[in-house]
Design a protein around this motif. Structure first.
Motif, PDB file in Angstrom:
ATOM      1  N   GLY A 144       0.970  -1.205   0.075  1.00  0.00           N
ATOM      2  CA  GLY A 144      -0.030   0.033   0.098  1.00  0.00           C
ATOM      3  C   GLY A 144       0.727   1.279  -0.062  1.00  0.00           C
ATOM      4  O   GLY A 144       0.374   2.472   0.067  1.00  0.00           O
ATOM      5  N   ARG A 186      -2.470   8.128 -10.652  1.00  0.00           N
ATOM      6  CA  ARG A 186      -3.177   8.660  -9.355  1.00  0.00           C
ATOM      7  C   ARG A 186      -2.905   7.780  -8.394  1.00  0.00           C
ATOM      8  O   ARG A 186      -2.822   7.858  -7.186  1.00  0.00           O
ATOM      9  N   GLN A 187      -3.676   6.535  -8.939  1.00  0.00           N
ATOM     10  CA  GLN A 187      -3.740   5.316  -7.894  1.00  0.00           C
ATOM     11  C   GLN A 187      -2.543   4.961  -7.145  1.00  0.00           C
ATOM     12  O   GLN A 187      -2.838   4.756  -5.969  1.00  0.00           O
ATOM     13  N   ARG A 188      -1.537   5.096  -7.679  1.00  0.00           N
ATOM     14  CA  ARG A 188      -0.055   4.950  -7.239  1.00  0.00           C
ATOM     15  C   ARG A 188       0.901   5.822  -6.863  1.00  0.00           C
ATOM     16  O   ARG A 188       2.119   5.559  -6.579  1.00  0.00           O
ATOM     17  N   CYS A 195       3.241  -1.393 -12.535  1.00  0.00           N
ATOM     18  CA  CYS A 195       1.934  -1.531 -12.233  1.00  0.00           C
ATOM     19  C   CYS A 195       1.151  -0.470 -12.609  1.00  0.00           C
ATOM     20  O   CYS A 195       0.172  -0.855 -13.331  1.00  0.00           O
ATOM     21  N   ALA A 196       1.430   0.801 -12.789  1.00  0.00           N
ATOM     22  CA  ALA A 196       0.595   1.765 -13.592  1.00  0.00           C
ATOM     23  C   ALA A 196       0.759   1.589 -15.210  1.00  0.00           C
ATOM     24  O   ALA A 196      -0.222   1.822 -15.983  1.00  0.00           O
ATOM     25  N   GLN A 251      -3.478   8.412 -16.729  1.00  0.00           N
ATOM     26  CA  GLN A 251      -3.355   9.421 -15.574  1.00  0.00           C
ATOM     27  C   GLN A 251      -4.103   8.667 -14.261  1.00  0.00           C
ATOM     28  O   GLN A 251      -3.633   8.983 -13.236  1.00  0.00           O
ATOM     29  N   ASP A 252      -5.085   8.067 -14.489  1.00  0.00           N
ATOM     30  CA  ASP A 252      -5.736   7.368 -13.345  1.00  0.00           C
ATOM     31  C   ASP A 252      -4.901   6.400 -12.546  1.00  0.00           C
ATOM     32  O   ASP A 252      -4.980   6.262 -11.592  1.00  0.00           O
ATOM     33  N   GLU A 253      -4.248   5.492 -13.564  1.00  0.00           N
ATOM     34  CA  GLU A 253      -3.439   4.364 -13.195  1.00  0.00           C
ATOM     35  C   GLU A 253      -2.414   5.001 -12.361  1.00  0.00           C
ATOM     36  O   GLU A 253      -1.959   4.464 -11.266  1.00  0.00           O
ATOM     37  N   HIS A 285       5.147   3.184  -5.003  1.00  0.00           N
ATOM     38  CA  HIS A 285       4.906   3.931  -6.097  1.00  0.00           C
ATOM     39  C   HIS A 285       5.388   3.420  -7.404  1.00  0.00           C
ATOM     40  O   HIS A 285       6.551   3.654  -7.845  1.00  0.00           O
ATOM     41  N   GLY A 312      -1.616  -1.485 -16.141  1.00  0.00           N
ATOM     42  CA  GLY A 312      -2.903  -1.259 -15.882  1.00  0.00           C
ATOM     43  C   GLY A 312      -3.187  -0.588 -17.442  1.00  0.00           C
ATOM     44  O   GLY A 312      -4.473  -0.636 -17.975  1.00  0.00           O
ATOM     45  N   THR A 313      -2.238   0.189 -17.948  1.00  0.00           N
ATOM     46  CA  THR A 313      -2.546   1.206 -18.991  1.00  0.00           C
ATOM     47  C   THR A 313      -2.340   0.214 -20.439  1.00  0.00           C
ATOM     48  O   THR A 313      -3.276   0.334 -21.318  1.00  0.00           O
TER      49      THR A 313
END
Length: 416
Positions: free
Chosen positions: A240, A317-319, A247-248, A313-315, A243, A251-252
């Motif tokens: 948790g 932000r989540q990380r 993984c970002a 960008q969402d991926e 960064h 997801g993309t």
């Protein structure tokens, strides 16, 4: 076949010999039938094409963009011309038919016309376009883009993974960047352009058709996404609190698949993903991701750009990962010319070949030239629809049918 085919004889043995001579020129340290546009073997192949053009009676030149150009003077004094051609470079690990069928076919058409004593009213211009396949800089159709005046200084500043600019890479193979920017052609005297190519898909084989008549060519939108996170110990950094740039990026990658899967005849491909550091026991600090979308509608491509940028960008932000998404200039879908398509259909019917009309999901130099000249494409079947791989195959009888169609199409367009 009908009487139209008896007027001019394409030589299958000569076509086969030329195909194998070009296909044999490969980079030994790379897989498949590889002949990359910025490599030394590509120069050898284009020099061979230059000799074949001269031997066929063409006046030959090499323009500032590295395009090999041959001209057969016509009987008319109007200064009008027809253009035909394709490319001889390949993707890494590619096949032995992609591109070269159109170059060999164009030269064979010249030979067949001359041997039959048929002189066109138009000049006939044959082109082996430089660097049709996407290169290390993410740019495709380099030679044809230069011809139509769409290559810019911004393009020449694109960087590869080694930090070289495209201009530097071109200089290494003897192409001056300023000459390339000045290689645009006045197309006002060109009445039509034709390109013969393998289909690179399964449709013609599924339909049992010998010839494909292309109605339009896909648009293409390519991007580079950079994800900047933080390196941490893989065993001690809690999930948790990471960064994780990797993984970002992952997801993309899935977002590309999802966005493309929601369209009609649309495609999305994640072509290259690089993690830094490349270590299994370190959280990824940086990810470099390159991919593309293709589709028959420019508006869908623009929407896909917006959706993918938002997803990346969402991926991030989540990380807590920084995200930059850069898009190359959009290559709009290219409809083929209605009158040229009609002329091709008439020729195919006259030759007695079976045919189908289709959309091309592969990009081609014809899509670029079509922005200046009424254009048409002739496809021949690809076995199992395979292409951009060593298993790529098209039977010689199908290649010969394509070359015969091309030759008679030039006669038909010349008479219009």
């Amino acid at each position: 076949m009908g009487a139209i085919a008896a007027e001019i004889a394409v030589d299958p043995g000569r076509v086969e010999s030329d195909l194998w001579a070009l296909a044999a020129l490969v980079e030994a340290d790379l897989p498949g039938w590889t002949r990359t546009a910025l490599g030394p073997v590509d120069r050898e192949a284009r020099e061979l094409v230059l000799r074949w053009m001269a031997d066929a009676g063409l006046e030959t030149t090499v323009d500032g963009a590295g395009n090999i150009v041959g001209r057969l003077r016509g009987a008319g004094a109007t200064g009008r011309s027809l253009m035909v051609g394709s490319h001889t470079d390949t993707v890494v690990g590619g096949g032995r038919f992609d591109g070269i069928v159109g170059v060999v076919g164009a030269i064979e058409a010249v030979r067949a016309l001359r041997e039959a004593g048929r002189e066109l009213e138009h000049d006939l211009v044959v082109v082996d376009f430089f660097s049709e396949e996407p290169n290390e800089f993410g740019l495709s159709c380099l030679g044809s883009r230069a011809m139509v005046g769409e290559l810019t200084a911004e393009h020449l500043g694109l960087l590869d993974d080694r930090g070289r600019t495209l201009a530097d890479a071109l200089a290494e193979i003897g192409i001056d960047a300023s000459a390339l920017l000045g290689a645009h052609v006045d197309f006002s005297g060109v009445d039509a352009f034709l390109e013969l190519h393998i289909e690179q898909g399964p449709y013609l084989e599924q339909q049992g058709s010998q010839i494909g008549l292309v109605e339009s060519i896909t648009g293409v939108s390519r991007f580079r996404a950079l994800f900047t996170g933080r390196a941490d110990h893989a065993g001690t950094a809690p999930m948790g609190l990471r960064h994780d740039a990797g993984c970002a990026a992952a997801g993309t990658v899935l977002a590309v698949e999802r966005i493309a899967g929601e369209g009609v005849q649309t495609r999305g491909t994640s072509g290259q993903v690089t993690f830094t550091p490349a270590a299994v026991n370190v959280v990824t600090a940086r990810a470099d991701f390159r991919g593309e979308f293709r589709g028959p509608e420019g508006e869908w491509l623009r929407q896909a750009q917006e959706q993918l940028t938002a997803a990346a960008q969402d991926e991030g932000r989540q990380r807590g990962v920084g995200v930059e998404v850069d898009w190359l200039p959009l290559q709009e879908p290219a409809p083929m010319s209605g009158p040229v398509l009609s002329a091709l259909a008439g020729v195919v019917d006259g030759l007695g070949y079976s045919s189908s009309r289709l959309f091309s999901g592969a990009e081609h130099d014809a899509a670029v030239i079509a922005r200046k000249v009424p254009s048409g494409m002739i496809f021949v079947p690809s076995h199992d629809g395979r292409s951009h791989c060593p298993e790529e195959w098209t039977d010689l009888v199908d290649v010969t049918a394509g070359v015969t169609t091309l030759t008679h199409a030039l006669l038909a367009l010349d008479q219009q």
